[in-house]
Design a protein around this motif. Sequence first.
Motif, mmCIF file in Angstrom:
data_model
loop_
_atom_site.group_PDB
_atom_site.id
_atom_site.type_symbol
_atom_site.label_atom_id
_atom_site.label_comp_id
_atom_site.label_asym_id
_atom_site.label_seq_id
_atom_site.Cartn_x
_atom_site.Cartn_y
_atom_site.Cartn_z
ATOM 1 N N VAL A 255 8.889 12.704 12.767
ATOM 2 C CA VAL A 255 8.110 11.686 12.064
ATOM 3 C C VAL A 255 6.656 11.728 12.520
ATOM 4 O O VAL A 255 5.734 11.596 11.699
ATOM 5 N N ASP A 256 6.437 11.950 13.810
ATOM 6 C CA ASP A 256 5.059 12.071 14.295
ATOM 7 C C ASP A 256 4.328 13.219 13.597
ATOM 8 O O ASP A 256 3.154 13.101 13.246
ATOM 9 N N LEU A 257 5.027 14.338 13.413
ATOM 10 C CA LEU A 257 4.386 15.499 12.794
ATOM 11 C C LEU A 257 3.960 15.196 11.366
ATOM 12 O O LEU A 257 2.817 15.478 10.963
ATOM 13 N N TYR A 258 4.854 14.611 10.576
ATOM 14 C CA TYR A 258 4.449 14.385 9.186
ATOM 15 C C TYR A 258 3.482 13.214 9.052
ATOM 16 O O TYR A 258 2.640 13.201 8.163
ATOM 17 N N ASN A 259 3.557 12.250 9.975
ATOM 18 C CA ASN A 259 2.555 11.186 9.954
ATOM 19 C C ASN A 259 1.165 11.726 10.291
ATOM 20 O O ASN A 259 0.156 11.295 9.714
ATOM 21 N N ALA A 260 1.100 12.669 11.222
ATOM 22 C CA ALA A 260 -0.189 13.266 11.577
ATOM 23 C C ALA A 260 -0.804 13.984 10.379
ATOM 24 O O ALA A 260 -2.009 13.869 10.115
ATOM 25 N N ILE A 261 0.006 14.704 9.640
ATOM 26 C CA ILE A 261 -0.496 15.396 8.450
ATOM 27 C C ILE A 261 -0.932 14.397 7.389
ATOM 28 O O ILE A 261 -1.977 14.562 6.744
ATOM 29 N N SER A 262 -0.165 13.341 7.209
ATOM 30 C CA SER A 262 -0.509 12.322 6.223
ATOM 31 C C SER A 262 -1.870 11.716 6.521
ATOM 32 O O SER A 262 -2.718 11.563 5.629
ATOM 33 N N ARG B 61 0.831 -1.207 0.000
ATOM 34 C CA ARG B 61 0.000 0.000 0.000
ATOM 35 C C ARG B 61 0.862 1.252 0.000
ATOM 36 O O ARG B 61 1.955 1.262 0.574
ATOM 37 N N ASN B 62 0.358 2.324 -0.609
ATOM 38 C CA ASN B 62 1.043 3.603 -0.481
ATOM 39 C C ASN B 62 1.075 3.986 0.988
ATOM 40 O O ASN B 62 0.277 3.502 1.800
ATOM 41 N N SER B 63 1.991 4.861 1.356
ATOM 42 C CA SER B 63 2.230 5.138 2.773
ATOM 43 C C SER B 63 1.016 5.722 3.477
ATOM 44 O O SER B 63 0.764 5.430 4.653
ATOM 45 N N ALA B 64 0.217 6.522 2.784
ATOM 46 C CA ALA B 64 -0.956 7.129 3.418
ATOM 47 C C ALA B 64 -2.020 6.074 3.730
ATOM 48 O O ALA B 64 -2.613 6.083 4.816
ATOM 49 N N GLU B 65 -2.254 5.167 2.798
ATOM 50 C CA GLU B 65 -3.251 4.118 3.052
ATOM 51 C C GLU B 65 -2.809 3.206 4.186
ATOM 52 O O GLU B 65 -3.611 2.817 5.045
ATOM 53 N N ALA C 46 -4.337 12.897 8.625
ATOM 54 C CA ALA C 46 -5.432 13.877 8.654
ATOM 55 C C ALA C 46 -5.902 14.260 7.255
ATOM 56 O O ALA C 46 -7.096 14.461 7.019
ATOM 57 N N HIS C 47 -4.957 14.355 6.311
ATOM 58 C CA HIS C 47 -5.290 14.792 4.950
ATOM 59 C C HIS C 47 -5.368 13.631 3.960
ATOM 60 O O HIS C 47 -5.723 13.846 2.795
ATOM 61 N N LEU C 48 -5.015 12.424 4.399
ATOM 62 C CA LEU C 48 -4.962 11.239 3.539
ATOM 63 C C LEU C 48 -4.098 11.503 2.302
ATOM 64 O O LEU C 48 -4.525 11.336 1.151
ATOM 65 N N ILE C 49 -2.866 11.936 2.592
ATOM 66 C CA ILE C 49 -1.870 12.249 1.571
ATOM 67 C C ILE C 49 -0.557 11.556 1.955
ATOM 68 O O ILE C 49 -0.138 11.654 3.113
ATOM 69 N N PRO C 50 0.107 10.862 1.037
ATOM 70 C CA PRO C 50 1.431 10.328 1.362
ATOM 71 C C PRO C 50 2.417 11.465 1.678
ATOM 72 O O PRO C 50 2.541 12.416 0.896
ATOM 73 N N VAL C 51 3.064 11.370 2.827
ATOM 74 C CA VAL C 51 4.042 12.366 3.243
ATOM 75 C C VAL C 51 5.297 11.631 3.708
ATOM 76 O O VAL C 51 5.207 10.663 4.468
#
Length: 230
Positions: free
Chosen positions: A104-111, A81-85, A113-118
Motif C-alpha cells: 500500500v505504501d508503494l502505490y500510495n507513493a506513486i499516487s 474526494r477522489n483518492s489522489a486528492e 508523486a504523480h497525482l493519479i488515483p491508484v
Amino acid sequence: MTLTLTVSDEVRALAPGFTHVAIEAHGLVNGPSTEGTSALLDDAARRLAVRLDGRAPHEDPHMAAWREVYTAFGSKPSRTRNSAEALAKRALSDGGLPRINVLVDLYNAISVAHLIPVGGEDTNHIQGGMRLVRATGEEDFVTVAGGEEIVEHPDAGEVVWCDDAGVTCRRWNWRQGPRTRLTEASVSAIFLLETLAPMPVAGVEAAGAELAELLEKFSPGARISVHAPE
C-alpha cells in the motif's frame, strides 16, 4: 490478463477521457512498512509540493477534472474526494502520509508523486471479473464501522468498481471495501492507475512503469505484467 476488467458504456459516456493502466502481480512479498517505503512516501510528498508549486491539490487540472466527474454522478467532491486528492491533502499536512504496509505504501507513493488515483486489490479475494459501472443502488458494499461489519448500498447512478460478490470500491476510487484490500498476507494483486483528460496517456504510463519497478524492487522474483492503457 488473468483477471478481466471491464468499463461500462455508461461510465465511458460520463467520462470519455477516462484511461486506466492495470498492473497484475503474483508472488509478491508484503509486510509492515519499512524505512525504505517510508522514505518513498516522504519523497513523494516532496515531488507533489514541487508539482503543485503552491497550489492546493484541487486546483491541479487533473484533480479539477475528477471533481467535475464526481459532480456529474451526484457526488459532492469537496466531501468525497477522489483518492489522489485525499492523499495529496494528507501528504501536505503536518501529519503527512500514513504508513500502512509495503504494498500500500508503494502505490500510495506513486499516487501522490504523480497525482493519479491508484488502487490495489488482492486478486485472491476477488470473485469473477472486476467491472466499473454506474450502480443501481441495490448492490452490497460490505464495510466496517465501529469495529463491526455493516452493509451499505451505493447511490443510484454512483460509479463503483464491483465483482460478482458486490461493490469493491465506492464512488469510483473514494472508499475501498475491506474484503479485497491488500493486507500483509497478500501475495497476488491488481493495481489500477486511473486518469482523466487532461492527463496525457504518457503520464499514466510513466506512473505505471515506476510502480512496476518498485514492485520488482520490493518483491524480487515477483511476476509482474503491465497492461496497455485502456
